[in-house]
Design a protein around this motif. Structure first.
Motif, PDB file in Angstrom:
ATOM      1  N   ARG A  71       0.841  -1.196   0.000  1.00  0.00           N
ATOM      2  CA  ARG A  71       0.000   0.000   0.000  1.00  0.00           C
ATOM      3  C   ARG A  71       0.881   1.254   0.000  1.00  0.00           C
ATOM      4  N   PRO A  72       0.621   2.184  -0.903  1.00  0.00           N
ATOM      5  CA  PRO A  72       1.372   3.441  -0.856  1.00  0.00           C
ATOM      6  C   PRO A  72       1.094   4.190   0.450  1.00  0.00           C
ATOM      7  N   GLN A  73       2.056   4.956   0.865  1.00  0.00           N
ATOM      8  CA  GLN A  73       1.948   5.751   2.103  1.00  0.00           C
ATOM      9  C   GLN A  73       0.679   6.597   2.091  1.00  0.00           C
ATOM     10  N   GLY A  74      -0.075   6.555   3.185  1.00  0.00           N
ATOM     11  CA  GLY A  74      -1.225   7.433   3.364  1.00  0.00           C
ATOM     12  C   GLY A  74      -2.518   6.984   2.709  1.00  0.00           C
ATOM     13  N   VAL A  75      -2.535   5.831   2.067  1.00  0.00           N
ATOM     14  CA  VAL A  75      -3.756   5.353   1.416  1.00  0.00           C
ATOM     15  C   VAL A  75      -4.634   4.666   2.459  1.00  0.00           C
ATOM     16  N   ALA A  76      -5.894   5.058   2.517  1.00  0.00           N
ATOM     17  CA  ALA A  76      -6.840   4.551   3.506  1.00  0.00           C
ATOM     18  C   ALA A  76      -7.340   3.144   3.150  1.00  0.00           C
ATOM     19  N   ASP A  77      -7.777   2.434   4.194  1.00  0.00           N
ATOM     20  CA  ASP A  77      -8.352   1.100   4.004  1.00  0.00           C
ATOM     21  C   ASP A  77      -9.495   1.124   2.992  1.00  0.00           C
ATOM     22  N   ALA A  78     -10.385   2.111   3.126  1.00  0.00           N
ATOM     23  CA  ALA A  78     -11.550   2.189   2.230  1.00  0.00           C
ATOM     24  C   ALA A  78     -11.127   2.336   0.774  1.00  0.00           C
ATOM     25  N   THR A  79     -10.045   3.028   0.522  1.00  0.00           N
ATOM     26  CA  THR A  79      -9.542   3.197  -0.849  1.00  0.00           C
ATOM     27  C   THR A  79      -9.011   1.872  -1.375  1.00  0.00           C
ATOM     28  N   VAL A  80      -8.233   1.174  -0.555  1.00  0.00           N
ATOM     29  CA  VAL A  80      -7.707  -0.133  -0.968  1.00  0.00           C
ATOM     30  C   VAL A  80      -8.863  -1.084  -1.251  1.00  0.00           C
ATOM     31  N   TYR A  90      -5.075  -5.052  -2.392  1.00  0.00           N
ATOM     32  CA  TYR A  90      -6.071  -5.640  -1.487  1.00  0.00           C
ATOM     33  C   TYR A  90      -5.766  -7.117  -1.244  1.00  0.00           C
ATOM     34  N   GLU A  91      -5.500  -7.859  -2.328  1.00  0.00           N
ATOM     35  CA  GLU A  91      -5.213  -9.276  -2.204  1.00  0.00           C
ATOM     36  C   GLU A  91      -3.903  -9.533  -1.466  1.00  0.00           C
ATOM     37  N   ALA A  92      -2.900  -8.688  -1.719  1.00  0.00           N
ATOM     38  CA  ALA A  92      -1.617  -8.842  -1.033  1.00  0.00           C
ATOM     39  C   ALA A  92      -1.789  -8.650   0.472  1.00  0.00           C
ATOM     40  N   GLU A  93      -2.633  -7.698   0.847  1.00  0.00           N
ATOM     41  CA  GLU A  93      -2.884  -7.482   2.272  1.00  0.00           C
ATOM     42  C   GLU A  93      -3.686  -8.634   2.871  1.00  0.00           C
ATOM     43  N   MET A  94      -4.604  -9.197   2.089  1.00  0.00           N
ATOM     44  CA  MET A  94      -5.348 -10.365   2.544  1.00  0.00           C
ATOM     45  C   MET A  94      -4.387 -11.540   2.756  1.00  0.00           C
ATOM     46  N   LYS A  95      -3.449 -11.719   1.834  1.00  0.00           N
ATOM     47  CA  LYS A  95      -2.459 -12.784   1.972  1.00  0.00           C
ATOM     48  C   LYS A  95      -1.654 -12.593   3.248  1.00  0.00           C
ATOM     49  N   GLU A  96      -1.225 -11.356   3.497  1.00  0.00           N
ATOM     50  CA  GLU A  96      -0.436 -11.080   4.700  1.00  0.00           C
ATOM     51  C   GLU A  96      -1.220 -11.421   5.961  1.00  0.00           C
ATOM     52  N   ALA A  97      -2.511 -11.133   5.957  1.00  0.00           N
ATOM     53  CA  ALA A  97      -3.341 -11.401   7.137  1.00  0.00           C
ATOM     54  C   ALA A  97      -3.593 -12.895   7.335  1.00  0.00           C
ATOM     55  N   LEU A 142      -4.871   6.280  -7.500  1.00  0.00           N
ATOM     56  CA  LEU A 142      -5.088   6.025  -6.075  1.00  0.00           C
ATOM     57  C   LEU A 142      -4.069   5.101  -5.413  1.00  0.00           C
ATOM     58  N   LEU A 143      -3.428   4.228  -6.200  1.00  0.00           N
ATOM     59  CA  LEU A 143      -2.492   3.257  -5.615  1.00  0.00           C
ATOM     60  C   LEU A 143      -1.136   3.274  -6.319  1.00  0.00           C
ATOM     61  N   ALA A 144      -0.785   4.362  -6.931  1.00  0.00           N
ATOM     62  CA  ALA A 144       0.489   4.494  -7.644  1.00  0.00           C
ATOM     63  C   ALA A 144       0.657   3.392  -8.694  1.00  0.00           C
ATOM     64  N   GLY A 145      -0.463   2.966  -9.258  1.00  0.00           N
ATOM     65  CA  GLY A 145      -0.435   1.949 -10.307  1.00  0.00           C
ATOM     66  C   GLY A 145      -0.294   0.523  -9.813  1.00  0.00           C
ATOM     67  N   ARG A 146      -0.214   0.341  -8.521  1.00  0.00           N
ATOM     68  CA  ARG A 146       0.021  -1.002  -7.973  1.00  0.00           C
ATOM     69  C   ARG A 146      -1.217  -1.881  -8.131  1.00  0.00           C
TER      70      ARG A 146
END
Length: 149
Positions: A14-23, A125-132, A117-121
């Motif tokens: 996640r880029p710096q400062g991007v909110a959960d709702a945006t992701v 969302y899925e990467a964060e789900m994987k981490e969790a 919104l995500l610097a093109g990344r």
């Protein structure tokens, strides 16, 4: 010391400062695009199946003629073989119209939103789900492949 494999790749963070709702919102947009990609696959399957059916109808017509049934053979040959599946269109034309229109436009909009919104990344969302969900430090649960893999 934590190995590189224990952290998601930079392109999935996640880029710096991007909110959960945006992701989550961009994740939902990506999910919609994936659903359209799946539908596109079904459209291509339809295209191939209809082509196969047309060739089978041609074979059936020929077999009917060769087995002494010229009237039904002629009916199939003239009414169904080579027939448009939609007004003025064979399936390749449907595929082309879909690809050049809806599919191409949605892909472009999804990219524009990710860029903004995500610097093109992709798949943040899925990467964060994987981490969790993964068990950190356990074989088979690495954040990413080994270098060169």
């Amino acid at each position: 010391m934590t190995s590189d494999r224990e952290q998601p790749a930079p392109e999935h963070r996640r880029p710096q400062g991007v909110a959960d709702a945006t992701v989550e919102a961009v994740g939902k947009l990506s999910e919609a695009l994936e659903t359209v990609e799946q539908a596109r696959g079904h459209l291509y399957a339809f295209h191939q199946l209809m082509g196969r059916a047309d060739r089978q109808l041609g074979s059936a017509s020929q077999m009917l003629a060769e087995s002494g049934h010229p009237e039904p053979a002629e009916l199939l040959e003239t009414a169904m073989v080579g027939r448009n599946v939609l007004e003025g269109r064979w399936t390749f034309q449907i595929v082309e119209e879909f690809d050049d229109g809806y599919w191409a436009e949605l892909r472009e909009h999804e990219k524009v939103v990710r860029e903004a919104l995500l610097a093109g990344r992709r798949h943040v969302y899925e990467a964060e789900m994987k981490e969790a969900r993964r068990t950190k430090g356990r074989a088979g649960h690495e954040a990413r492949p080994a270098p060169g893999q």
